[in-house]
Structures are given as structure tokens and as C-alpha cells.
Design a protein around this motif. Structure first.
Motif, mmCIF file in Angstrom:
data_model
loop_
_atom_site.group_PDB
_atom_site.id
_atom_site.type_symbol
_atom_site.label_atom_id
_atom_site.label_comp_id
_atom_site.label_asym_id
_atom_site.label_seq_id
_atom_site.Cartn_x
_atom_site.Cartn_y
_atom_site.Cartn_z
ATOM 1 N N PHE A 121 44.855 33.011 48.549
ATOM 2 C CA PHE A 121 44.354 34.345 48.256
ATOM 3 C C PHE A 121 43.924 34.484 46.804
ATOM 4 C CE2 PHE A 121 45.127 37.158 51.866
ATOM 5 C CZ PHE A 121 45.797 36.286 52.708
ATOM 6 N N TYR B 39 46.285 24.791 57.975
ATOM 7 C CA TYR B 39 46.310 26.195 58.372
ATOM 8 C C TYR B 39 46.841 27.058 57.242
ATOM 9 C CZ TYR B 39 44.782 25.658 63.158
ATOM 10 O OH TYR B 39 44.035 25.437 64.281
ATOM 11 N N LYS B 40 46.643 26.613 56.005
ATOM 12 C CA LYS B 40 47.051 27.418 54.853
ATOM 13 C C LYS B 40 45.883 28.266 54.384
ATOM 14 C CE LYS B 40 50.307 24.132 52.837
ATOM 15 N NZ LYS B 40 50.656 23.446 51.586
ATOM 16 N N TYR B 41 46.233 29.371 53.747
ATOM 17 C CA TYR B 41 45.237 30.274 53.182
ATOM 18 C C TYR B 41 45.591 30.508 51.718
ATOM 19 C CZ TYR B 41 44.497 31.317 58.126
ATOM 20 O OH TYR B 41 44.258 31.224 59.470
ATOM 21 N N ARG C 240 43.912 31.703 64.108
ATOM 22 C CA ARG C 240 42.830 30.750 63.851
ATOM 23 C C ARG C 240 42.473 29.945 65.090
ATOM 24 N NH1 ARG C 240 42.844 27.721 58.117
ATOM 25 N NH2 ARG C 240 41.111 26.313 58.409
ATOM 26 N N TYR D 254 53.645 32.794 58.750
ATOM 27 C CA TYR D 254 53.654 32.624 57.298
ATOM 28 C C TYR D 254 54.555 33.668 56.645
ATOM 29 C CZ TYR D 254 49.253 30.320 58.512
ATOM 30 O OH TYR D 254 48.307 29.520 59.077
ATOM 31 N N GLY E 31 40.389 29.618 53.811
ATOM 32 C CA GLY E 31 41.181 28.817 54.720
ATOM 33 C C GLY E 31 40.968 27.369 54.350
ATOM 34 N N THR E 32 41.990 26.714 53.838
ATOM 35 C CA THR E 32 41.816 25.355 53.311
ATOM 36 C C THR E 32 41.492 24.374 54.435
ATOM 37 O OG1 THR E 32 44.194 24.983 53.475
ATOM 38 C CG2 THR E 32 43.354 25.763 51.375
#
Lengths: 114, 111
Positions: B101, B97-99, A96, A33, B92-93
């Protein structure tokens, strides 16, 4: 620290020039990311990658592109830098798919666009 | 719009006092993360909460997750100066695998 490095750590550049930031990981994680951090906004996702040559946009992707030709490297390019892109940029990996299930962050790159 | 809200944004507290930071999120995610950031440094993972009712403790910090209320809390017990930092929660959606903040809570513990 999950073996994440970023380069450069600091950069000052002129408006209109292209800039590339590099993120390197040593632990073969699939997900990588790029975030930017600005006061009052927390961290905002720019782009992320879910494998070699597989990338997707985040919430603030305009003006940025990414590439991932190898598992260990994730590059962020500012095509034509603007002053609004002055920020601290963090690379992260997602563990994860492991027991620890969290993100690990690189040390950050402080970018100033004059 | 997917959003994570933290409050308070700033917190100044005396050593020895207790306080709670709140993190509200907007999706049905069951994954919530807490991070700490010292000035000029990167983010460090504190807690990973992976199910409703999860509670994790480390020293003077305790984090919990209520997925039905879409709320996580970070409780500070008997604060000490070394806890001064900015604390971020992130969700964590689901299905990605997106987060996302929160904007962070800047904590200052006064001696």
C-alpha cells in the motif's frame, strides 16, 4: 462487505500482556491478511495466510504471531504487547481468485497498549 | 525495497475543480488497486486495474494504469464535498498474493 468480522472492535490493555485479535470470514476465501494502520504509514502487512495452517510473514511481523486452524478464522496474537503496537488493525481477504480480484477489509480493531 | 509512493499526501481543493492523485510503484506488477477510506472507517474497494492501459471510471473518479511507467493515476472531475476521504493505492506483487500500500492521499473538498 464479503462477510468479514473482527473481534474485539476496541481493546485497551497493559504493556506485557498477550492479546489475541480474531478475524472471521463467511465466504471461504483462501487468502487472509492482517494489517496495521498508523498515521503516515498507510497499511503495513503483518502476516498473511494462504490456507489452513499456511502462513507467512509480512513487513512488520516482529512481536506478532498468527494461526489459522480453520478456513474461516485467522487469529493475530501479540505475544507481549508494547506501546508501539498501539494501532488500528485490519483483517482482509483476497478475492484475487475470483472475478472481482480485490481485497475486502473487516471493520478494524482499535488497540491501545498502556 | 518494494515501495508504493503516492502524491500528494494531502490535497485541499474547491468544489467543482479537477485534480489528479499519482501512485508510483516499484515492481513490474500489472495489478493496481484503489481504495477509499472515510475517517474512522474501513477501506472500500474503488477500482481494480489489471493490465497496461486499463482505465476505469465511476462517477467523478477515473483511474488509469501505465505499467511501463509504473504509474497509476486517480483523476477527480468536478469535485464535490462527498469525495472528501483518504485514498490509497496498492499494488499486487507479481507471483505472490501480497499487496503493498501507498501511504494514502487525504483529500478535502471545500464547499
Amino acid at each position: 462487505d464479503a462477510g468479514i468480522t473482527q473481534s474485539p472492535r476496541h481493546k485497551v490493555t497493559e504493556t506485557g500482556t498477550p492479546v489475541t485479535l480474531r478475524c472471521h470470514q463467511t465466504e471461504n476465501h483462501r487468502y487472509m491478511y492482517w494489517y496495521r494502520q498508523d498515521p503516515g504509514h498507510g497499511l503495513r502487512l503483518i502476516h498473511y495466510s494462504y490456507g489452513v495452517k499456511d502462513t507467512d510473514k509480512g513487513e512488520v511481523s516482529d512481536g506478532y504471531s498468527v494461526s489459522r486452524s480453520k478456513t474461516e478464522d485467522f487469529l493475530l496474537t501479540l505475544e507481549s504487547a508494547t506501546s508501539s503496537q498501539t494501532s488500528v488493525y485490519f483483517c482482509a481477504i483476497s478475492a484475487r481468485d475470483t472475478r472481482t480480484d480485490t481485497q475486502y477489509f473487516g471493520p478494524g480493531t482499535r488497540l491501545t497498549v498502556l | 525495497e518494494l515501495k508504493v509512493e503516492q502524491n500528494p499526501l494531502f490535497l485541499s481543493m474547491q468544489e467543482g475543480k479537477n485534480y489528479t492523485i499519482y501512485c508510483n510503484y516499484s515492481t513490474t506488477s500489472d495489478r493496481l488497486y484503489w481504495y477509499r477510506q472515510d475517517p474512522g472507517k474501513s477501506l472500500e474497494s474503488l477500482f481494480v486495474l489489471l493490465s497496461n492501459g486499463a482505465v476505469k471510471q465511476e462517477g467523478r473518479l477515473m483511474a488509469s494504469l501505465d505499467t511501463k511507467a509504473r504509474l497509476s493515476t486517480l483523476h477527480i472531475t468536478a469535485a464535490v464535498h462527498d469525495l472528501s476521504a483518504t485514498y490509497f493505492c496498492a499494488e499486487g506483487t507479481s507471483g505472490t498474493y501480497k499487496y503493498i500500500f501507498g501511504t494514502g492521499t487525504r483529500l478535502k473538498v471545500l464547499a
